[in-house]
Scaffold this motif. Sequence first.
Motif, PDB file in Angstrom:
ATOM      1  N   UNK A  63       6.140 -47.565   6.113  1.00  0.00           N
ATOM      2  CA  UNK A  63       5.534 -48.521   5.511  1.00  0.00           C
ATOM      3  C   UNK A  63       3.841 -48.426   5.696  1.00  0.00           C
ATOM      4  N   UNK A  64       3.585 -47.624   4.372  1.00  0.00           N
ATOM      5  CA  UNK A  64       1.949 -47.215   4.509  1.00  0.00           C
ATOM      6  C   UNK A  64       1.076 -48.174   4.400  1.00  0.00           C
ATOM      7  N   UNK A  65       1.449 -49.190   3.731  1.00  0.00           N
ATOM      8  CA  UNK A  65       0.335 -50.384   3.820  1.00  0.00           C
ATOM      9  C   UNK A  65       0.101 -51.279   5.310  1.00  0.00           C
ATOM     10  N   UNK A  66       0.971 -51.286   5.747  1.00  0.00           N
ATOM     11  CA  UNK A  66       0.871 -51.786   7.248  1.00  0.00           C
ATOM     12  C   UNK A  66       0.822 -50.891   8.500  1.00  0.00           C
ATOM     13  N   UNK A  94      11.188 -57.859   7.511  1.00  0.00           N
ATOM     14  CA  UNK A  94      10.170 -57.842   8.269  1.00  0.00           C
ATOM     15  C   UNK A  94       8.785 -57.895   7.905  1.00  0.00           C
ATOM     16  N   UNK A  95       8.575 -57.154   6.749  1.00  0.00           N
ATOM     17  CA  UNK A  95       7.202 -57.444   5.964  1.00  0.00           C
ATOM     18  C   UNK A  95       7.099 -58.803   5.505  1.00  0.00           C
ATOM     19  N   UNK A 102      -0.111 -59.768   9.927  1.00  0.00           N
ATOM     20  CA  UNK A 102      -0.712 -58.495   9.666  1.00  0.00           C
ATOM     21  C   UNK A 102      -1.893 -58.477   8.918  1.00  0.00           C
ATOM     22  N   UNK A 103      -1.866 -59.240   7.638  1.00  0.00           N
ATOM     23  CA  UNK A 103      -3.111 -59.376   6.933  1.00  0.00           C
ATOM     24  C   UNK A 103      -4.271 -59.876   7.602  1.00  0.00           C
ATOM     25  N   UNK A 110      -1.082 -56.865  16.058  1.00  0.00           N
ATOM     26  CA  UNK A 110      -0.012 -55.914  16.736  1.00  0.00           C
ATOM     27  C   UNK A 110       0.049 -55.945  18.018  1.00  0.00           C
ATOM     28  N   UNK A 111      -1.133 -55.885  18.690  1.00  0.00           N
ATOM     29  CA  UNK A 111      -1.476 -56.204  20.024  1.00  0.00           C
ATOM     30  C   UNK A 111      -0.936 -57.454  20.713  1.00  0.00           C
TER      31      UNK A 111
END
Length: 650
Positions: A63-66, A94-95, A102-103, A110-111
């Motif tokens: 998934x290159x966007x995220x 999941x996306x 994410x956005x 993520x952390x």
Amino acid sequence: MLDFFTIFSKGGLVLWCFQGVRGPAAAACTAPVNALIRSVLLQERGGNNSFNHEALTLKYKLDNQFELVFVVGFQKILTLTYVDKLIDDVHKEFRDKYRNEFQQKGTLGLLNGTFDFKEDFLHLLQEAEESSKVRAPPVMKTFEQSLKSQKTVKSMIETRGEKPKEKPKNKKNKGSKKDASGTEAATVPSKAAPVAKQNPPTSAGDREELTKDEILQKNREEFFKRHMKGGEKSSKSPKPETQKEKGKKPRVWDLGNSNAKVLDYSNSTTNGNTETCPAEEFDPDMALRDRNREPGRLYDLDYESDEEEPEEEKVAQNPSKPGAKKGGLGGMFGMLKGLVGSKSLTREDMDSVLEKMKDHLIAKNVATDIAVQLCESVAKKLEGKVMGTFTTVTSTVKQALQEALVQILQPQRRVDILRDVMDAQRHHRPYVVTFCGVNGVGKSTNLAKISFWLIENGFSVLIAACDTFRAGAVEQLRTHTRRLNALHPPESHSGRIMVQLYEKGYGKDAAGIAMEAISYARNQGFEVVLVDTAGRMQDNAPLMTALAKLIAVNTPDLVLFVGEALVGNEAVDQLVKFNKALADYSMAQTPRLIDGIVLTKFDTIDDKVGAAISMTYITSKPIVFVGTGQTYCDLRSLNAKAVVAALMKA
């Protein structure tokens, strides 16, 4: 049954993981995933979404966007048809579930984020398994349900009158042949008609129209024509008699010598005895050319191109060229059409550019299959990636392809021969290098170049002449040894002989000669042993078995495959079959394969450097040396950026 399913970022942070097995095998997913990252993702080999590691098969999706990676692992012996559907469904779910996180939060999401995805995953897994369950075989149709039951007895009876209707094509073909023959027959009279008109003297009416003088003139012309044809035939007949009179004479060459004593080399050097060898006029300047070089240094391969900057500008302006011809307004719309404008790239946006890139790579001598896999890997890397404003698709794809090519040419493990030789010295044993390859690629010549490089770095070399098949192979190495000793005489090294040839003649066992040479080098204190082998085609099973035996018995420290830069698709076939033969015919449990590549004749290909990409991509082994000429100094180390610059040159 799945062994594991994991989702992690491209930075290496594991977001969520599912273990399908329990016990000690549950922790076994770390090694396969690390192997996938090391061998595929970091090496830009994403053309195929499947990867095998020991007993497991791994399938992945990017998934290159995220910047996410989805990996599923299962046993290689299992045939799970629902895996592709499962990984697509999990990726989408999941996306969609964590898109806002994410956005809005980015890396912090993520952390610090918690991803509770187990119930959703189990639901998707159950759906995928149910969709792939084997269905019950369909019930066989009864006779009444078949089409044959609908036919009547009358329709199945064949009569003579219906036969021509069943084969209309054959009748047409026969008719067409008859028509063709008829047209041929019709054309014959049409050709013969003008011939009759061109011979007026044959008819009585035409003779009456012509005068007697004209008739006599035409008869004379016909008479002279007949005699001229006969004269030509008679003039051609005596030619073989003149050729027989010449006979056969010996040819005398301009630089030749008729004295047989001068051409007699029967008393030349044999078995290393130089006393009876005549003194040879040897010019070191001709052998080295560059006297200002630094001794012992292996220079990088360089490629100078003045067109690099203009080429980038041309690629960036490429989308606006068609519109510029239609006027200023068309040029502006054409330029804006090529800009992405902060939207994610799709496969349709890149298809035309990737097709041109693929054709360009093939034209540069990259193997066709590898060019396709490279473009597929770039497409997967860029698909879904958000581009900045005023960035063209062409320049983005080109930049990604350049990065992938540089990554492929950079080896996973650097081969440092000088360091390894010094390490072997500490263990009081010689460092052994074996050269192999097909016929005529330059194994012996480049072996001499590497010998010269090692001597200039202060190491003594023993050359093992294990090519006991090709006529003149031992003599060639003997000449190289004599010239290398002339360049580095023992007087310059405290009376120490820096290079020596170990040979046992022709028709002997190559593995036995190599073993004796290694033992001789250990006893005499030689630090490096270079084993020259006979050239062989990759399809020759007996010769490949002999090569595997030589490598298995003597266990060299380094096995170098010598290949020429002129080949295209053949490079892949040679390397794959050489490695396969070494694995199949070896007697060891862990067979030795090719450790590195020597790329020869690099000075003959200009910018068609695709063989370097093909060889490194198919084997994941580094190109240790590059041969660029005929002198001992024409040896270079590979410069990945220089090769990619030559490859991307239009």
